[in-house]
Design a protein around this motif. Structure first.
Motif, PDB file in Angstrom:
ATOM      1  N   GLU A   1       6.604 -25.785  25.289  1.00  0.00           N
ATOM      2  CA  GLU A   1       7.555 -25.428  24.225  1.00  0.00           C
ATOM      3  C   GLU A   1       7.341 -26.391  23.073  1.00  0.00           C
ATOM      4  O   GLU A   1       7.531 -27.605  23.221  1.00  0.00           O
TER       5      GLU A   1
ATOM      6  N   SER B   1       8.222 -22.247  15.795  1.00  0.00           N
ATOM      7  CA  SER B   1       8.201 -22.695  17.183  1.00  0.00           C
ATOM      8  C   SER B   1       7.126 -21.914  17.932  1.00  0.00           C
ATOM      9  O   SER B   1       6.739 -20.813  17.525  1.00  0.00           O
TER      10      SER B   1
ATOM     11  N   GLY C   1       6.357 -21.109  22.175  1.00  0.00           N
ATOM     12  CA  GLY C   1       6.870 -21.352  23.521  1.00  0.00           C
ATOM     13  C   GLY C   1       6.298 -20.385  24.545  1.00  0.00           C
ATOM     14  O   GLY C   1       6.145 -19.193  24.272  1.00  0.00           O
TER      15      GLY C   1
ATOM     16  N   PHE D   1       8.980 -29.663  26.641  1.00  0.00           N
ATOM     17  CA  PHE D   1       8.970 -29.403  25.216  1.00  0.00           C
ATOM     18  C   PHE D   1       8.557 -30.642  24.440  1.00  0.00           C
ATOM     19  O   PHE D   1       8.658 -31.776  24.916  1.00  0.00           O
TER      20      PHE D   1
END
Length: 477
Positions: A348, A360, A362, A108
């Motif tokens: 991510e 976000s 992901g 991430f």
């Protein structure tokens, strides 16, 4: 809520139930998500099958737990992950014979719109060093605070095993910990600032966790914020085949009657029972059913057309809450490094910026391990608004297909919060009251168990099993 008032409630039941607890109650549940279906299961267990339950759902069973097809494979679009200490969800897994699925790990990064201010390395120790260099050793303290909160949170399970229930969310929270009710009255930012956490940790890392979990900032309530921080645990899990299998199987196990119908009105009758008016979605006819107990397992959303309450001496509109719009977009394709101004794009992507296209991005895997045949990468994007074709083209070098799902996913948290009660009226209960404190599958399950216990105890005049707490909350009565 004092004992005298509870005794009056019990008298209202006795007025239309002359044989007392020997009479089999007729119970209507409105809403087929995790709250409504788990409440049906809990009620069937508590009454040992000696109750008639009907569950109404106007859409599909599962509520905000749903999966969607992308190229022949299914992906979670609603509630996706479950904490390893969520005892109700773990128990459902066991009693329903379902299997746990661990998500596939991926690197991430935290993105500020121009660059990645932090990005995981291929080397674990380099990642740890970079993380502590940027955010300091106070990350350890934050982890300890979250762990302490989870320990207090778990206090409710033992009490529920002993069949105690609360009429108010505040009473339930304060039983868990004396601090929890107060944590709904101030922002997460204020709460953590008082503890001395650094501005960078709060502005970047903590806010990025709020953005991915609730689509909101550090100005949500501290209690909801800590529930969100718990969702950053590395040992999260989901259900093999999709989380929606839990409400589907709970409904089946409860042996409740299911009606695909839209509930329009609930009318209070002179003897304390209820008439429930609904539109049957299969025949498009309007029908009325009579119930002793009604349980609301769907949120009262401000600005939406909600159920009408007829002949009550109380205004339930005060419990309506603004819900936060979140758009889930699934894209099968390859992320465009140019869009992120970086040669390496993590799987991510979190952000703490509120002015970007997304909250976000992901990479996700199918809900079933049997569907892991290589068919291309699929990404889940959370955003505040629907993304255009041009937005998708900017974010991806190429893509085969995408689809979006627009949700009113969770409440808009704006402390100080006024929490609705579980007990709306004698025989009328509201599971989603607990969602005003924090929204999660386990929160709904705790709320549904509490309401099932509350309905069971008051039906049987077990007043001493209600409001196991020294405090009462007059603002909620």
């Amino acid at each position: 809520m004092n004992k005298l008032y509870l005794l009056v409630c019990c008298f209202c039941y006795a007025f239309h139930n002359v044989v007392g607890s020997n009479r089999i109650p007729k119970i209507g549940i409105v809403g087929g998500g995790i709250g409504g279906t788990s409440c049906a299961y809990f009620l069937k267990e508590l009454f040992e099958g000696k109750c008639n339950i009907t569950l109404f759902e106007r859409d599909i069973v599962g509520g905000r737990l749903q999966v969607h097809n992308m190229g022949g494979q299914y992906y979670e679009t609603g509630g996706s992950v479950i904490h390893p200490q969520n005892k109700h969800m773990l128990n459902f897994l066991k009693i329903l014979g379902l299997r746990m699925k661990k998500p596939q790990g991926g690197k991430f990064g935290i993105y500020d719109g121009d660059k990645f201010v932090f990005q995981e390395s291929d080397w674990y120790f380099i990642t740890i060093a970079d993380f502590f260099w940027r955010y300091g050793l106070s990350v350890f303290e934050l982890r300890k605070d979250v762990k302490s909160m989870l320990e207090d949170f778990s206090n409710i399970y033992k009490l529920q095993e002993q069949n105690y229930a609360f009429t108010t969310v505040n009473g339930l929270l304060e039983y868990m910990s004396p601090t929890f009710k107060n944590m709904t009255q101030e922002t997460l930012l204020s709460y953590l600032q008082k503890k001395g956490y650094s501005k960078r940790l709060l502005d970047e890392f903590v806010q990025s966790v709020m953005m991915v979990n609730y689509g909101q900032t550090n100005n949500i309530s501290a209690f909801a914020g800590f529930v969100s921080l718990a969702g950053a645990d590395p040992n999260l899990w989901s259900v093999e085949g999709g989380n929606k299998l839990i409400p589907i199987e709970l409904l089946a196990k409860s042996k409740s009657k299911f009606i695909h119908g839209d509930v329009l009105e609930i009318e209070l009758k002179s003897d304390g029972s209820y008439d429930l008016k609904y539109v049957d979605e299969s025949s498009k006819t309007t029908l009325t059913e009579h119930y002793d107990i009604i349980i609301l397992a769907a949120p009262l959303i401000k600005g939406k057309e909600n159920i009408k309450f007829i002949k009550f001496q109380k205004d339930f509109q005060q419990y309506e809450k603004t819900y936060h719009q979140t758009v889930t977009t699934l894209v099968k394709g390859k992320l465009n490094p140019v869009a992120f101004k970086s040669p390496f794009v993590p799987e991510e992507i979190l952000t703490f910026k509120t002015d970007l296209l997304f909250n976000s991005v992901g990479k996700v895997s199918p809900v079933s391990d049997d569907d892991l045949e290589e068919t291309g990468d699929v990404y889940k994007i959370f955003s505040r608004e629907l993304l255009s074709d041009k937005d998708i083209e900017n974010l991806f070098e190429n893509y085969d297909v995408y689809r979006d799902i627009d949700w009113l996913a969770y409440p808009q948290y704006n402390p100080p919060e006024k929490l609705a009660p579980f007990f709306l009226y004698p025989g009328l209960y509201y599971i989603n009251a607990i969602e005003m404190a924090a929204s999660a599958m386990e929160m709904s399950s705790i709320g549904s168990k509490n309401v099932a216990l509350l309905a069971f105890n008051l039906w049987n005049n077990f007043v001493d099993k209600v409001d196991y707490h020294k405090r009462s909350y007059k603002d909620e009565l």
